[in-house]
Motif scaffolding. Structure first.
Motif, PDB file in Angstrom:
ATOM      1  N   GLU A 162       0.830  -1.206   0.000  1.00  0.00           N
ATOM      2  CA  GLU A 162       0.000   0.000   0.000  1.00  0.00           C
ATOM      3  C   GLU A 162       0.867   1.260   0.000  1.00  0.00           C
ATOM      4  O   GLU A 162       0.619   2.207  -0.761  1.00  0.00           O
ATOM      5  CB  GLU A 162      -0.927  -0.027   1.221  1.00  0.00           C
ATOM      6  N   THR A 163       1.879   1.279   0.831  1.00  0.00           N
ATOM      7  CA  THR A 163       2.764   2.440   0.920  1.00  0.00           C
ATOM      8  C   THR A 163       3.523   2.656  -0.383  1.00  0.00           C
ATOM      9  O   THR A 163       3.625   3.777  -0.892  1.00  0.00           O
ATOM     10  CB  THR A 163       3.755   2.274   2.095  1.00  0.00           C
ATOM     11  N   TYR A 164       4.034   1.557  -0.949  1.00  0.00           N
ATOM     12  CA  TYR A 164       4.774   1.645  -2.210  1.00  0.00           C
ATOM     13  C   TYR A 164       3.850   2.112  -3.345  1.00  0.00           C
ATOM     14  O   TYR A 164       4.204   3.006  -4.118  1.00  0.00           O
ATOM     15  CB  TYR A 164       5.401   0.293  -2.544  1.00  0.00           C
ATOM     16  N   ALA A 185       2.117   6.232  -7.281  1.00  0.00           N
ATOM     17  CA  ALA A 185       1.020   7.042  -7.810  1.00  0.00           C
ATOM     18  C   ALA A 185       1.261   8.534  -7.594  1.00  0.00           C
ATOM     19  O   ALA A 185       0.894   9.355  -8.423  1.00  0.00           O
ATOM     20  CB  ALA A 185      -0.295   6.618  -7.164  1.00  0.00           C
ATOM     21  N   SER A 186       1.904   8.881  -6.486  1.00  0.00           N
ATOM     22  CA  SER A 186       2.146  10.287  -6.161  1.00  0.00           C
ATOM     23  C   SER A 186       3.351  10.870  -6.893  1.00  0.00           C
ATOM     24  O   SER A 186       3.533  12.084  -6.920  1.00  0.00           O
ATOM     25  CB  SER A 186       2.384  10.437  -4.654  1.00  0.00           C
ATOM     26  N   ASN A 187       4.183  10.011  -7.464  1.00  0.00           N
ATOM     27  CA  ASN A 187       5.416  10.465  -8.119  1.00  0.00           C
ATOM     28  C   ASN A 187       5.554   9.825  -9.501  1.00  0.00           C
ATOM     29  O   ASN A 187       6.487   9.049  -9.739  1.00  0.00           O
ATOM     30  CB  ASN A 187       6.625  10.091  -7.250  1.00  0.00           C
ATOM     31  N   PRO A 188       4.646  10.151 -10.423  1.00  0.00           N
ATOM     32  CA  PRO A 188       4.623   9.444 -11.712  1.00  0.00           C
ATOM     33  C   PRO A 188       5.900   9.567 -12.542  1.00  0.00           C
ATOM     34  O   PRO A 188       6.217   8.669 -13.311  1.00  0.00           O
ATOM     35  CB  PRO A 188       3.436  10.046 -12.446  1.00  0.00           C
ATOM     36  N   GLN A 222      13.240   6.736  -8.302  1.00  0.00           N
ATOM     37  CA  GLN A 222      14.171   7.220  -7.286  1.00  0.00           C
ATOM     38  C   GLN A 222      13.480   7.406  -5.930  1.00  0.00           C
ATOM     39  O   GLN A 222      13.974   6.951  -4.906  1.00  0.00           O
ATOM     40  CB  GLN A 222      14.790   8.564  -7.709  1.00  0.00           C
ATOM     41  N   LYS A 223      12.335   8.073  -5.931  1.00  0.00           N
ATOM     42  CA  LYS A 223      11.679   8.438  -4.680  1.00  0.00           C
ATOM     43  C   LYS A 223      11.114   7.252  -3.916  1.00  0.00           C
ATOM     44  O   LYS A 223      10.979   7.310  -2.698  1.00  0.00           O
ATOM     45  CB  LYS A 223      10.575   9.465  -4.934  1.00  0.00           C
ATOM     46  N   CYS A 224      10.789   6.172  -4.613  1.00  0.00           N
ATOM     47  CA  CYS A 224      10.139   5.036  -3.960  1.00  0.00           C
ATOM     48  C   CYS A 224      11.057   3.822  -3.829  1.00  0.00           C
ATOM     49  O   CYS A 224      10.599   2.729  -3.490  1.00  0.00           O
ATOM     50  CB  CYS A 224       8.881   4.650  -4.730  1.00  0.00           C
ATOM     51  N   HIS A 225      12.331   4.013  -4.092  1.00  0.00           N
ATOM     52  CA  HIS A 225      13.260   2.883  -4.093  1.00  0.00           C
ATOM     53  C   HIS A 225      13.294   2.147  -2.753  1.00  0.00           C
ATOM     54  O   HIS A 225      13.244   0.916  -2.709  1.00  0.00           O
ATOM     55  CB  HIS A 225      14.667   3.346  -4.471  1.00  0.00           C
ATOM     56  N   SER A 242       7.098   6.515 -18.813  1.00  0.00           N
ATOM     57  CA  SER A 242       5.988   5.890 -19.534  1.00  0.00           C
ATOM     58  C   SER A 242       5.946   4.402 -19.219  1.00  0.00           C
ATOM     59  O   SER A 242       6.302   3.568 -20.056  1.00  0.00           O
ATOM     60  CB  SER A 242       6.154   6.114 -21.039  1.00  0.00           C
ATOM     61  N   SER A 243       5.520   4.071 -18.018  1.00  0.00           N
ATOM     62  CA  SER A 243       5.489   2.676 -17.604  1.00  0.00           C
ATOM     63  C   SER A 243       4.529   1.841 -18.440  1.00  0.00           C
ATOM     64  O   SER A 243       4.662   0.624 -18.515  1.00  0.00           O
ATOM     65  CB  SER A 243       5.145   2.556 -16.120  1.00  0.00           C
ATOM     66  N   THR A 244       3.573   2.494 -19.122  1.00  0.00           N
ATOM     67  CA  THR A 244       2.650   1.749 -19.979  1.00  0.00           C
ATOM     68  C   THR A 244       3.371   1.131 -21.169  1.00  0.00           C
ATOM     69  O   THR A 244       2.846   0.212 -21.802  1.00  0.00           O
ATOM     70  CB  THR A 244       1.491   2.639 -20.475  1.00  0.00           C
TER      71      THR A 244
END
Length: 105
Positions: A17-19, A24-27, A32-35, A75-77
């Motif tokens: 959930e946190t990840y 979602a908050s840092n598209p 880097q921010k969620c590593h 562009s993760s899609t």
């Protein structure tokens, strides 16, 4: 794959959930921010036998998916074909050898 997702959610809900919220908050900068959060999810999920089996049997497909995400951070899609191949592999993994380990949970 459904079983692996259920196990991941059951044992690692907080981390997932946190990840997910961080991504979602840092598209454009989630890589880097969620590593650190990604590492926590990985550590949590890697300890379960079903997930270990899928990772082992589908390591090539998952590695290609991760590489695609690194190359397409904005562009993760672009990696939908890679995730489809990984999920197809995960769905085909024979989990009978780990079924007895998970049935007591």
């Amino acid at each position: 794959m459904q079983a692996a997702m259920e196990i991941s959610t059951k044992y690692c809900y907080k981390e997932l959930e946190t990840y997910g919220s961080c991504v979602a908050s840092n598209p454009t900068s989630w890589q880097q921010k969620c590593h650190d959060l990604k590492t926590k999810v990985s550590q949590c999920t890697s300890s379960h036998p079903v997930i270990q089996k899928i990772r082992q049997d589908c390591s090539t497909e998952f590695g290609k998916f991760e590489q695609c995400l690194k190359e397409n951070q904005n562009s993760s899609t672009s990696c939908s074909a890679h995730v489809t191949r990984f999920l197809g592999c995960a769905d085909s993994v024979d989990l009978s050898s780990v079924a007895s380990e998970t049935s007591s949970d």
